[in-house]
Design an enzyme around this catalytic site. Structure first.
Site, PDB file in Angstrom:
ATOM      1  CG  HIS A 215      -1.990  -0.918   0.978  1.00  0.00           C
ATOM      2  ND1 HIS A 215      -2.789  -1.562   1.979  1.00  0.00           N
ATOM      3  CD2 HIS A 215      -2.670  -1.474  -0.048  1.00  0.00           C
ATOM      4  CE1 HIS A 215      -3.508  -2.097   1.406  1.00  0.00           C
ATOM      5  NE2 HIS A 215      -3.637  -1.732   0.242  1.00  0.00           N
TER       6      HIS A 215
ATOM      7  CD  GLU B  50      -5.436 -16.578 -18.356  1.00  0.00           C
ATOM      8  OE1 GLU B  50      -5.581 -15.168 -17.890  1.00  0.00           O
ATOM      9  OE2 GLU B  50      -7.136 -16.178 -18.047  1.00  0.00           O
TER      10      GLU B  50
ATOM     11  CG  ASP C   4      -1.830 -16.676 -16.483  1.00  0.00           C
ATOM     12  OD1 ASP C   4      -1.068 -17.323 -15.272  1.00  0.00           O
ATOM     13  OD2 ASP C   4      -3.483 -15.793 -16.254  1.00  0.00           O
TER      14      ASP C   4
HETATM   15  C1  PEP Z   1      -2.558 -12.925 -17.688  1.00  0.00           C
HETATM   16  O1  PEP Z   1      -3.025 -13.505 -17.486  1.00  0.00           O
HETATM   17  O2  PEP Z   1      -1.740 -11.662 -18.193  1.00  0.00           O
HETATM   18  C2  PEP Z   1      -3.393 -11.766 -16.811  1.00  0.00           C
HETATM   19  C3  PEP Z   1      -3.994 -10.209 -17.122  1.00  0.00           C
HETATM   20  O3  PEP Z   1      -4.330 -11.774 -15.858  1.00  0.00           O
HETATM   21  P1  PEP Z   1      -3.228 -11.993 -14.184  1.00  0.00           P
HETATM   22  O4  PEP Z   1      -2.085 -11.118 -14.763  1.00  0.00           O
HETATM   23  O5  PEP Z   1      -4.629 -11.395 -13.097  1.00  0.00           O
HETATM   24  O6  PEP Z   1      -3.617 -13.609 -14.637  1.00  0.00           O
HETATM   25 MG    MG Z   2      -4.501 -14.227 -16.280  1.00  0.00          MG
END
Ligand code: PEP
Ligand code: MG
Length: 593
Positions: free
Chosen positions: A202, A444, A468
Site C-alpha cells: 500500500h 490466456e 498466463d
Molecule cells: C494475464 O494472465 O495476463 C492477466 C492479465 O491476468 P492475471 O495477471 O490476473 O492472471
Molecule cells: Mg491471467
C-alpha cells in the site's frame, strides 16, 4: 516516539547499493529516520491478575486506533480527496472484524495474559501466515497487519509516534503503513526508502499516487543509516547511493532535471488523443483491483477499465462477500467511471491467489489446477452471486463481463447459461441491469488461443492475458524465481498465439484487448500495433508513456517491424530488434519503465 541517534560514527564514504524501485523519480537529500516504537513480544509476557481489565483496555485500544485511522483518513481526504480512502476503510474493517476480536479476547482469557501480549501473539501469527503465502499481494498485506499490531500495542502502552518533518528529507523506515505515508507533511517528503514492502504494498501504491520516488532495500538500511547521512534514490533502477561524492551528486542532479522535464512533456500531452502519427486511433484502458485505483486511471486519462480484477476483494475479506457487498464494490467503480467501459473479470481464484481455506487444501500444481472458471463452475452458488452483483452494477454504466482461464467451449456455454439464469432471476425481481451486456473471454491458455476462431462464435470480445499465456505456452511457472529468466513473452511461440488471436478477432469483428503486463512494455507496443492490436489495458501509471510511444509511431512502420521479426528465431533477437525500433523513435526511453 523517535529514537535519538548518536553522532559517534564516521560518515560513510559513497556506497552504491541496488534495491527494488517501487515508485519512479529521483530523490536526493538528507534523511529522516522514522522508527515507530518497537517492542519485544517477550517483554509483554506473564500472567495478569485482572483479566477483565485487560479486556476493557483492549476494547479501548481498538477504539483509539480506529479514531487514529479516521483522523489519518480525514487528513488524507483533505489533500488527496478519496484517492486513498479505501485503504483506510480496509484497515478500519479489520479492526471491526468480530472473529479477530473474539480470538484476541479468547487468548487474553485462556492464557491470562495482557492485552498487549495477546495482540502481539495473534497478529504476529496472522502476518506470518500472509508473509509465507506465494502471492506477493498477500505478503505485502502482511505489512498492514504488522502496522495495526504496532498501533494497538502503542495505544495500550500510551506511546505516541512522531511524524515531525520540518525540513525536506528522504524518509527511511523499516516499513511504512498507509497512515504513516499520509501523516508526514507531503511538502517535505523527498522520497521513501524502506526495508520491507514491494511494488504492490500500500505504501508503494500511495507513493506512486503522490508521485514520490520510492525504493525498497534488503539491507536493513533503517538500522544502518544515521541522520547525518545523505542519500540518493533512483526510483527507476533501484539504485541507492549513500553519501555520494560531488561528482555523483552532479550526475543525479542532471538526471533529476532531465526526468522532471520529461515528465512535464509527458503530462503536457496527457489530454492529447491516442493516435499514431498516421492517424490510427488506439484505445488505452487501465487494469485495476480496488476502488481507489479508479482515481489513478482517471488522472492518467484511461479511456475505461479494461481489466477489473475481482479476486483481491474476496481475499482481503478472507471470505466470499455476499451479493450486496459485491454489488456495492462494483457499483462504486462503475459510477466513478461515468459511462466509460468497465470490464469486470469474474473471480480468478487459484494459482497464487487463494482464499485461506483453498491454500489449506493444497494442490500439487495449483496453476494447472482448480483455478478461475474451473473453480466457479464447481461452485455455482458463488458464481451466481457474483454474476448477479455484476449485472446489478451494470445498470449504472458501461459494464462488460470477462471470463478467465477458458480452455474449452463447454466452459463458455455453461457460463453463458448461468448468466442467462442470473438475468432471469433479476427480471423476476424487477431489478435493473444491462440486457445486452457484452461477455468476453480471456485468451490466456494455449487451448483458447488455438480455438480463437471457434470461441469467437460464442462471445463478444477477447482479452489476451500474456502473463498466463506465456506461462502456459512456455511451461514456465510465472511465480518461480528459479525459472524467471526463461519467462519471455517475446518468445516466437507466444507471439504466434498473440498474433493469431488478434487476426481472428479482426476477421470476426470482435474487439481484442491485450491486458497482460506485455501491453505496457515500451518495446512490445510497436510490435503489437504491427500485428493489428488497437486496444491496450495496463497499470494506470504506464498509460502516459504508452500514449507517448503510440503518438510517435506510424502503423506501416510497425507492420514492417512485425514482418521483420517473423523471420527471427529467438526471443533475444526479437526483443533487441523491437528495442532498437522504439529507441529510434523515443530518445528518453529510460524513463518509460
Ligand atoms: C494475464 O494472465 O495476463 C492477466 C492479465 O491476468 P492475471 O495477471 O490476473 O492472471
Ligand atoms: Mg491471467
Amino acid at each position: 516516539m523517535k529514537k535519538k541517534t548518536t553522532n559517534t560514527r564516521k560518515i560513510l564514504k559513497e556506497i552504491k547499493l541496488t534495491g527494488i524501485p517501487t515508485s519512479p523519480g529521483i530523490a536526493m537529500g538528507p534523511i529522516y529516520i522514522f522508527r515507530p516504537f518497537q517492542l519485544n513480544i517477550s517483554e509483554l509476557e506473564g500472567e495478569v491478575e485482572d483479566v477483565e481489565r485487560e479486556i476493557v483496555l483492549f476494547d479501548n485500544a481498538i477504539e483509539k486506533v480506529y479514531r487514529q485511522l479516521e483522523n489519518a483518513q480525514r487528513n488524507s481526504e483533505t489533500y488527496y480527496k478519496d484517492q486513498f480512502s479505501e485503504i483506510f476503510e480496509s484497515q478500519k474493517a479489520f479492526l471491526r472484524d468480530p472473529v479477530l476480536i473474539n480470538e484476541i479476547k479468547q487468548e487474553i482469557r485462556t492464557a491470562k495474559c495482557s492485552a498487549a501480549f495477546a495482540i502481539s501473539k495473534i497478529l504476529s501469527e496472522k502476518s506470518e501466515y500472509f508473509i509465507n503465502l506465494e502471492s506477493t499481494y498477500f505478503r505485502e498485506r502482511a505489512y498492514d497487519i504488522i502496522d495495526l499490531k504496532q498501533k494497538l500495542v502503542n495505544a495500550l502502552l500510551g506511546i505516541d509516534v512522531d511524524y515531525q518533518l520540518s525540513t525536506p528529507a528522504i524518509v527511511v523506515a523499516e516499513m511504512l503503513s498507509p497512515s504513516d505515508t499520509v501523516n508526514f507533511n507531503r511538502n517535505f517528503i523527498l522520497g521513501f526508502l524502506t526495508d520491507k514492502g514491494g511494488r504492490t504494498s500500500h505504501a508503494a501504491i500511495m507513493a506512486r499516487g503522490l508521485r514520490i520516488p520510492a525504493v525498497v532495500n534488503r539491507y536493513n538500511l533503517s538500522q544502518v543509516l544515521h541522520e547525518d547521512d545523505f542519500l540518493i534514490l533512483d526510483g527507476f533502477s533501484g539504485a541507492i547511493i549513500i553519501n555520494p561524492t560531488e561528482e555523483t551528486k552532479r550526475e543525479y542532479e542532471a538526471k533529476q532535471k532531465d526526468f522532471q522535464a520529461f515528465e512535464q512533456r509527458l503530462y503536457k500531452e496527457i489530454d492529447a488523443e491516442t493516435v499514431t502519427v498516421d492517424g490510427a486511433k488506439i484505445e488505452l484502458l487501465a487494469n485495476i483491483e480496488f476502488v481507489h485505483e479508479v482515481n489513478d486511471a482517471r488522472i492518467n486519462k484511461a479511456e475505461g477499465i479494461g481489466l477489473f480484477r475481482t479476486e483481491s476483494f474476496f481475499i482481503e475479506k478472507n471470505a466470499i462477500p455476499d451479493e450486496e457487498q459485491q454489488f456495492h464494490f462494483y457499483k462504486q467503480v462503475v459510477e466513478q467511471m461515468n459511462g466509460h467501459e468497465v470490464t469486470i473479470r469474474v473471480l480468478d481464484l487459484g494459482g497464487d491467489k487463494l482464499l485461506p481455506q483453498q491454500s489449506e487444501e493444497g494442490e500439487l500444481n495449483p496453476f494447472l489446477g482448480w483455478r478461475a472458471i474451473r473453480f466457479l463452475l464447481d461452485r455455482p452458488a458463488i458464481f451466481r452471486t457474483q454474476l448477479r452483483a455484476i449485472l446489478r452494477a451494470s445498470a449504472f454504466g458501461n459494464v462488460k463481463i470477462l471470463i478467465p482461464m477458458i480452455s474449452s467451449v463447454e466452459e463458455v456455454k455453461k457460463t453463458l447459461q448461468l448468466v442467462e439464469e442470473a438475468k432471469a432471476s433479476l427480471r423476476t425481481e424487477k431489478q435493473a441491469f444491462k440486457e445486452d451486456i457484452e461477455i468476453g473471454v480471456m485468451i490466456e491458455t494455449p487451448a483458447a488461443a488455438m480455438m480463437a476462431k471457434i470461441l469467437a462464435e460464442y462471445v463478444d470480445f477477447f482479452s489476451i492475458g500474456t502473463n498466463d499465456l506465456t506461462q502456459y505456452v512456455l511451461a514456465i511457472d510465472r511465480t518461480n524465481e528459479k525459472v524467471s529468466k526463461y519467462f519471455n513473452t517475446f518468445n516466437p511461440a507466444v507471439l504466434y498465439f498473440v498474433e493469431n488471436t488478434i487476426r481472428i478477432g479482426k476477421k470476426k469483428n470482435l474487439k481484442v484487448t491485450l491486458c497482460g503486463e506485455f501491453a505496457s512494455i515500451p518495446e512490445a507496443i510497436p510490435l503489437l500495433l504491427g500485428m493489428g492490436l488497437r486496444s491496450f489495458s495496463m497499470n494506470p501509471f504506464s498509460l502516459p508513456g504508452a500514449k507517448k510511444i503510440i503518438r510517435s509511431l506510424k502503423i506501416p512502420e510497425c507492420e514492417q517491424l512485425y514482418q521483420k521479426i517473423k523471420t527471427m528465431h529467438t526471443a533475444t533477437e526479437i526483443e533487441k530488434a523491437c528495442y532498437q525500433f522504439v529507441k529510434n523513435h523515443i530518445s528518453d526511453l529510460q524513463y518509460l519503465k
